[in-house]
Scaffold this motif. Sequence first.
Motif, PDB file in Angstrom:
ATOM      1  N   PRO A 209      26.843  56.336  34.606  1.00  0.00           N
ATOM      2  CA  PRO A 209      27.113  54.978  34.107  1.00  0.00           C
ATOM      3  C   PRO A 209      26.431  53.934  34.985  1.00  0.00           C
ATOM      4  CG  PRO A 209      29.117  56.294  34.099  1.00  0.00           C
ATOM      5  CD  PRO A 209      28.089  57.099  34.833  1.00  0.00           C
ATOM      6  N   TRP A 210      25.911  52.905  34.359  1.00  0.00           N
ATOM      7  CA  TRP A 210      25.207  51.876  35.114  1.00  0.00           C
ATOM      8  C   TRP A 210      26.123  51.182  36.110  1.00  0.00           C
ATOM      9  CZ3 TRP A 210      20.348  51.389  35.974  1.00  0.00           C
ATOM     10  CH2 TRP A 210      19.388  51.742  35.019  1.00  0.00           C
ATOM     11  N   ILE A 211      27.416  51.066  35.780  1.00  0.00           N
ATOM     12  CA  ILE A 211      28.308  50.236  36.604  1.00  0.00           C
ATOM     13  C   ILE A 211      29.635  50.948  36.863  1.00  0.00           C
ATOM     14  CG2 ILE A 211      27.347  48.068  35.721  1.00  0.00           C
ATOM     15  CD1 ILE A 211      29.966  47.894  33.974  1.00  0.00           C
ATOM     16  N   ASN A 212      30.386  50.400  37.825  1.00  0.00           N
ATOM     17  CA  ASN A 212      31.795  50.743  37.967  1.00  0.00           C
ATOM     18  C   ASN A 212      32.537  50.070  36.810  1.00  0.00           C
ATOM     19  OD1 ASN A 212      31.352  52.040  40.503  1.00  0.00           O
ATOM     20  ND2 ASN A 212      31.317  50.020  41.471  1.00  0.00           N
ATOM     21  N   ILE A 213      33.351  50.827  36.109  1.00  0.00           N
ATOM     22  CA  ILE A 213      33.950  50.329  34.871  1.00  0.00           C
ATOM     23  C   ILE A 213      35.156  49.432  35.179  1.00  0.00           C
ATOM     24  CG2 ILE A 213      34.876  50.960  32.619  1.00  0.00           C
ATOM     25  CD1 ILE A 213      31.957  51.866  33.194  1.00  0.00           C
ATOM     26  N   PRO A 214      35.198  48.227  34.615  1.00  0.00           N
ATOM     27  CA  PRO A 214      36.358  47.350  34.801  1.00  0.00           C
ATOM     28  C   PRO A 214      37.619  47.966  34.184  1.00  0.00           C
ATOM     29  CG  PRO A 214      34.473  46.134  33.925  1.00  0.00           C
ATOM     30  CD  PRO A 214      34.136  47.590  33.821  1.00  0.00           C
ATOM     31  N   LYS A 215      38.760  47.458  34.599  1.00  0.00           N
ATOM     32  CA  LYS A 215      40.032  47.937  34.046  1.00  0.00           C
ATOM     33  C   LYS A 215      40.208  47.452  32.611  1.00  0.00           C
ATOM     34  CE  LYS A 215      42.348  47.990  38.561  1.00  0.00           C
ATOM     35  NZ  LYS A 215      43.478  47.437  39.361  1.00  0.00           N
ATOM     36  N   LYS A 216      41.053  48.173  31.866  1.00  0.00           N
ATOM     37  CA  LYS A 216      41.376  47.755  30.506  1.00  0.00           C
ATOM     38  C   LYS A 216      42.033  46.375  30.541  1.00  0.00           C
ATOM     39  CE  LYS A 216      42.174  52.447  28.726  1.00  0.00           C
ATOM     40  NZ  LYS A 216      43.147  53.356  28.095  1.00  0.00           N
ATOM     41  N   PRO A 217      41.812  45.528  29.540  1.00  0.00           N
ATOM     42  CA  PRO A 217      41.078  45.774  28.283  1.00  0.00           C
ATOM     43  C   PRO A 217      39.610  45.401  28.359  1.00  0.00           C
ATOM     44  CG  PRO A 217      42.162  43.670  28.133  1.00  0.00           C
ATOM     45  CD  PRO A 217      42.491  44.208  29.502  1.00  0.00           C
ATOM     46  N   ASN A 218      39.088  45.220  29.598  1.00  0.00           N
ATOM     47  CA  ASN A 218      37.706  44.765  29.762  1.00  0.00           C
ATOM     48  C   ASN A 218      36.739  45.916  30.025  1.00  0.00           C
ATOM     49  OD1 ASN A 218      38.357  41.904  29.551  1.00  0.00           O
ATOM     50  ND2 ASN A 218      39.321  42.145  31.562  1.00  0.00           N
ATOM     51  N   ASP A 219      37.083  47.110  29.549  1.00  0.00           N
ATOM     52  CA  ASP A 219      36.235  48.289  29.759  1.00  0.00           C
ATOM     53  C   ASP A 219      35.381  48.605  28.529  1.00  0.00           C
ATOM     54  OD1 ASP A 219      38.503  48.892  28.276  1.00  0.00           O
ATOM     55  OD2 ASP A 219      38.661  50.941  29.029  1.00  0.00           O
ATOM     56  N   LEU A 220      35.414  47.716  27.549  1.00  0.00           N
ATOM     57  CA  LEU A 220      34.677  47.940  26.305  1.00  0.00           C
ATOM     58  C   LEU A 220      33.599  46.887  26.119  1.00  0.00           C
ATOM     59  CD1 LEU A 220      37.625  48.571  23.807  1.00  0.00           C
ATOM     60  CD2 LEU A 220      36.168  50.314  24.860  1.00  0.00           C
ATOM     61  N   LEU A 221      32.522  47.306  25.464  1.00  0.00           N
ATOM     62  CA  LEU A 221      31.557  46.355  24.923  1.00  0.00           C
ATOM     63  C   LEU A 221      31.822  46.229  23.434  1.00  0.00           C
ATOM     64  CD1 LEU A 221      28.850  44.685  24.791  1.00  0.00           C
ATOM     65  CD2 LEU A 221      27.860  46.834  23.968  1.00  0.00           C
ATOM     66  N   GLN A 222      31.912  44.994  22.972  1.00  0.00           N
ATOM     67  CA  GLN A 222      32.009  44.736  21.545  1.00  0.00           C
ATOM     68  C   GLN A 222      30.936  43.712  21.177  1.00  0.00           C
ATOM     69  OE1 GLN A 222      36.230  44.631  19.878  1.00  0.00           O
ATOM     70  NE2 GLN A 222      36.613  44.159  22.034  1.00  0.00           N
ATOM     71  N   ILE A 223      30.100  44.064  20.210  1.00  0.00           N
ATOM     72  CA  ILE A 223      29.078  43.148  19.724  1.00  0.00           C
ATOM     73  C   ILE A 223      29.516  42.630  18.378  1.00  0.00           C
ATOM     74  CG2 ILE A 223      26.665  42.852  19.058  1.00  0.00           C
ATOM     75  CD1 ILE A 223      25.924  45.077  20.964  1.00  0.00           C
ATOM     76  N   PHE A 224      29.596  41.307  18.279  1.00  0.00           N
ATOM     77  CA  PHE A 224      30.012  40.662  17.038  1.00  0.00           C
ATOM     78  C   PHE A 224      28.820  39.924  16.445  1.00  0.00           C
ATOM     79  CE2 PHE A 224      33.942  41.240  19.294  1.00  0.00           C
ATOM     80  CZ  PHE A 224      34.905  41.448  18.313  1.00  0.00           C
ATOM     81  N   VAL A 225      28.760  39.895  15.122  1.00  0.00           N
ATOM     82  CA  VAL A 225      27.704  39.145  14.449  1.00  0.00           C
ATOM     83  C   VAL A 225      28.317  38.321  13.316  1.00  0.00           C
ATOM     84  CG1 VAL A 225      25.938  40.880  14.944  1.00  0.00           C
ATOM     85  CG2 VAL A 225      27.152  40.938  12.758  1.00  0.00           C
ATOM     86  N   PHE A 226      27.600  37.278  12.974  1.00  0.00           N
ATOM     87  CA  PHE A 226      27.922  36.490  11.779  1.00  0.00           C
ATOM     88  C   PHE A 226      26.642  36.414  10.971  1.00  0.00           C
ATOM     89  CE2 PHE A 226      28.188  32.608   9.298  1.00  0.00           C
ATOM     90  CZ  PHE A 226      29.473  32.680   8.774  1.00  0.00           C
ATOM     91  N   ARG A 227      26.747  36.782   9.707  1.00  0.00           N
ATOM     92  CA  ARG A 227      25.581  36.765   8.826  1.00  0.00           C
ATOM     93  C   ARG A 227      25.655  35.568   7.893  1.00  0.00           C
ATOM     94  NH1 ARG A 227      25.442  43.214   7.308  1.00  0.00           N
ATOM     95  NH2 ARG A 227      27.529  43.300   8.206  1.00  0.00           N
ATOM     96  N   LYS A 228      24.629  34.766   7.909  1.00  0.00           N
ATOM     97  CA  LYS A 228      24.600  33.577   7.042  1.00  0.00           C
ATOM     98  C   LYS A 228      24.531  33.981   5.574  1.00  0.00           C
ATOM     99  CE  LYS A 228      21.710  30.300   8.081  1.00  0.00           C
ATOM    100  NZ  LYS A 228      20.491  29.599   8.567  1.00  0.00           N
TER     101      LYS A 228
END
Length: 228
Positions: A209-228
């Motif tokens: 892993p590139w990094i030391n993983i933060p504690k939950k709930p900040n251990d996830l990546l979430q990508i959000f999009v909005f489509r016009k």
Amino acid sequence: MLKNDSKIFLKPINIEIMPAKNEHIKGIKILMKEFYQDEPVFNAQKIDVETLDESFFDYDKFIKNDMTFVAIDTSNNTVASLATNEIIKSDYSVVHREEADLKYKSNTNLYRTLRLGVSIETEPCLFKIFNVNKILEIRTLATLQKYRGYGISKALAKCAFLAALNNDSISIIRIDCTNYFSSLIARELGMECVVKKHLSEYKDEKGQPWINIPKKPNDLLQIFVFRK
């Protein structure tokens, strides 16, 4: 897009939202240092924000980019909150990797954090998924602690939506959330989560892993999009 004389006021505090100007640089510096000191990924790597060179923050870019907005407390002229937005193209991850290799390899924890960012930008590639060559990215939503809880970041994020709606070449708005609270803002804005991965899934060339993983709930990546 907000013009220089545009004013949006939020209650119960006297907050005015406007494009960032040179006069805001001092307040932006204070805000960005507090932001990185609180940021979960930076905290998990034990990165000393006070030792980072000012070139890392690239304050001038905030002013040159007319899509950066600040929320000003009109009672004392404090920069209470900031949203940096940028129109990105498909080669932007290459630029970010070259910058990390050139400037930050000597700072191992910072370098690996930046390389995580490059992996997030490319795994998966949203340009291919949505068949676009430009995306408007909400890069940073930062608010001083004393001003949190008033919906200021959400109001600033809406400025990015206005910018996209006024730009015919932009059809996708993106925000990458490694902070749980920014993911809540994205959902409140009606954005769709298209990527959800544990940060440990992003690995270097040796499979670590590139990094030391933060504690939950900040251990996830979430990508959000909005489509016009």
